[in-house]
Scaffold this motif. Structure first.
Motif, PDB file in Angstrom:
ATOM      1  N   GLN A 227       0.842  -1.197   0.000  1.00  0.00           N
ATOM      2  CA  GLN A 227       0.000   0.000   0.000  1.00  0.00           C
ATOM      3  C   GLN A 227       0.874   1.242   0.000  1.00  0.00           C
ATOM      4  O   GLN A 227       1.900   1.283   0.686  1.00  0.00           O
TER       5      GLN A 227
ATOM      6  N   CYS B  93      -3.129   0.232  -3.905  1.00  0.00           N
ATOM      7  CA  CYS B  93      -3.009  -1.116  -3.356  1.00  0.00           C
ATOM      8  C   CYS B  93      -2.639  -2.052  -4.484  1.00  0.00           C
ATOM      9  O   CYS B  93      -3.251  -2.006  -5.567  1.00  0.00           O
TER      10      CYS B  93
ATOM     11  N   MET C  89     -10.125  -8.700  -3.784  1.00  0.00           N
ATOM     12  CA  MET C  89      -9.448  -7.610  -3.092  1.00  0.00           C
ATOM     13  C   MET C  89     -10.493  -6.746  -2.416  1.00  0.00           C
ATOM     14  O   MET C  89     -11.647  -6.664  -2.889  1.00  0.00           O
ATOM     15  N   SER C  90     -10.084  -6.100  -1.330  1.00  0.00           N
ATOM     16  CA  SER C  90     -11.035  -5.287  -0.579  1.00  0.00           C
ATOM     17  C   SER C  90     -10.331  -4.146   0.117  1.00  0.00           C
ATOM     18  O   SER C  90      -9.107  -4.179   0.307  1.00  0.00           O
ATOM     19  N   TRP C  91     -11.105  -3.148   0.497  1.00  0.00           N
ATOM     20  CA  TRP C  91     -10.627  -2.019   1.276  1.00  0.00           C
ATOM     21  C   TRP C  91     -11.428  -1.930   2.568  1.00  0.00           C
ATOM     22  O   TRP C  91     -12.678  -2.019   2.546  1.00  0.00           O
TER      23      TRP C  91
ATOM     24  N   TYR D 159     -15.288  -3.854  -2.253  1.00  0.00           N
ATOM     25  CA  TYR D 159     -14.541  -5.061  -2.558  1.00  0.00           C
ATOM     26  C   TYR D 159     -14.720  -5.435  -4.017  1.00  0.00           C
ATOM     27  O   TYR D 159     -15.601  -4.902  -4.715  1.00  0.00           O
TER      28      TYR D 159
ATOM     29  N   VAL E  96     -13.941   3.005  -6.253  1.00  0.00           N
ATOM     30  CA  VAL E  96     -12.910   2.029  -6.591  1.00  0.00           C
ATOM     31  C   VAL E  96     -13.089   1.607  -8.041  1.00  0.00           C
ATOM     32  O   VAL E  96     -14.146   1.777  -8.638  1.00  0.00           O
TER      33      VAL E  96
ATOM     34  N   ARG F  42     -11.280  -1.720 -10.728  1.00  0.00           N
ATOM     35  CA  ARG F  42     -10.381  -2.890 -10.768  1.00  0.00           C
ATOM     36  C   ARG F  42     -10.133  -3.210 -12.248  1.00  0.00           C
ATOM     37  O   ARG F  42     -10.813  -4.032 -12.851  1.00  0.00           O
TER      38      ARG F  42
ATOM     39  N   LEU G  24      -8.157   3.011  -4.259  1.00  0.00           N
ATOM     40  CA  LEU G  24      -9.301   3.605  -3.561  1.00  0.00           C
ATOM     41  C   LEU G  24      -9.216   5.117  -3.704  1.00  0.00           C
ATOM     42  O   LEU G  24      -8.214   5.713  -3.322  1.00  0.00           O
TER      43      LEU G  24
ATOM     44  N   TYR H 143      -6.421   2.978   6.688  1.00  0.00           N
ATOM     45  CA  TYR H 143      -7.031   2.216   5.599  1.00  0.00           C
ATOM     46  C   TYR H 143      -6.185   0.985   5.285  1.00  0.00           C
ATOM     47  O   TYR H 143      -4.974   1.080   5.105  1.00  0.00           O
TER      48      TYR H 143
ATOM     49  N   CYS I 296      -5.874  -2.482   2.838  1.00  0.00           N
ATOM     50  CA  CYS I 296      -6.247  -3.237   1.649  1.00  0.00           C
ATOM     51  C   CYS I 296      -5.962  -4.701   1.941  1.00  0.00           C
ATOM     52  O   CYS I 296      -5.015  -5.038   2.668  1.00  0.00           O
TER      53      CYS I 296
ATOM     54  N   SER J 121      -6.307  -8.968   0.190  1.00  0.00           N
ATOM     55  CA  SER J 121      -6.589  -9.819  -0.971  1.00  0.00           C
ATOM     56  C   SER J 121      -6.674 -11.267  -0.529  1.00  0.00           C
ATOM     57  O   SER J 121      -6.123 -11.652   0.509  1.00  0.00           O
TER      58      SER J 121
END
Lengths: 115, 114
Positions: B6, B23, B32-34, B48, B66, B68, B76, B89, B91, B93
């Motif tokens: 990150q 990220c 993947m998510s925040w 996500y 976001v 992808r 983000l 924050y 991130c 996966s």
């Protein structure tokens, strides 16, 4: 509101004791749960997971118990060590299609281990 | 493998400014998510993604965007920073197949909005 929570915000134990950290969840449709450990200034680290078709799962020095009847999850740490001091979070899966996606976390329990 | 990275590690913004938190992961993970983490709180899911081109909202999506475009990257964007977005924050996966869905977390970005 909070759907995944822990009973106690802090837990203090002596080195060598067994620790039990509890978590209650409210979504009966959740089918996958994870325990994470977070040390100060770091991201969460995976400890152990369990699917809803199991009651118990063991790892190295850790055991997770799942009671779906009362929607309760616990993490047991055997022979707690000072290095176990951290914040522990339980998380439930809310993903509609795939386990492990859209994890919802509880607020955490701070474990302090004194030697 | 570098795992989940990150950038930046720290950032200070003024109210109304915009910025992008970066990220990246090199594990070929689909998911993947925040998350954001406020003091004394657990992590709350912001957005996500289950694969390139697919994103969805989490618990607290307002004020964040976001996208992808590749498997590796999941930036983000804060559209117009507000003091309420002061937070750390993270991130994460993971794979979306197999027995376990362990999420690997990055080291976090500490954001302050004044």
């Amino acid at each position: 509101g909070e759907s995944v929570g822990l009973h106690l915000p802090t837990l203090s134990v002596q080195e060598g004791d067994n620790s039990i950290i509890n978590c209650a969840y409210s979504n009966s449709a959740s089918d996958y749960f994870i325990w994470y450990k977070q040390e100060s200034g770091k991201g969460p680290q995976f400890i152990i997971d369990i699917r809803s078709n199991m009651d118990k799962r063991q790892g190295q020095r850790v055991t997770v118990l799942l009671n779906k009847t009362v929607k309760h999850l616990s993490l047991q740490i055997a022979a707690t060590q000072p290095g176990d001091s951290a914040v522990y979070f339980c998380a439930e899966n809310r993903g509609a299609n795939q386990a492990g996606t859209a994890l919802i976390f509880g607020k955490g329990t701070t474990l302090s281990v004194s030697s | 493998n570098a795992g989940v990275t990150q950038t930046p590690k720290f950032q200070v913004l003024k109210t109304g400014q915009s910025m992008t938190l970066q990220c990246a992961q090199d594990m070929n993970h689909e998911y993947m998510s925040w998350y954001r983490q406020d003091p004394g709180m657990g992590l709350r899911l912001i957005h996500y993604s289950v694969g390139a081109g697919i994103t969805d909202q989490g618990e607290v999506p307002n004020g964040y965007n976001v996208s992808r475009s590749t498997t590796e990257d999941f930036p983000l964007r804060l559209l117009s920073a507000a003091p309420s977005q002061t937070s750390v924050y993270f991130c994460a996966s993971s794979r979306t197949s197999g027995r376990t869905y362990e999420q690997y977390f990055g080291p976090g970005t500490r954001l302050t909005v004044t």
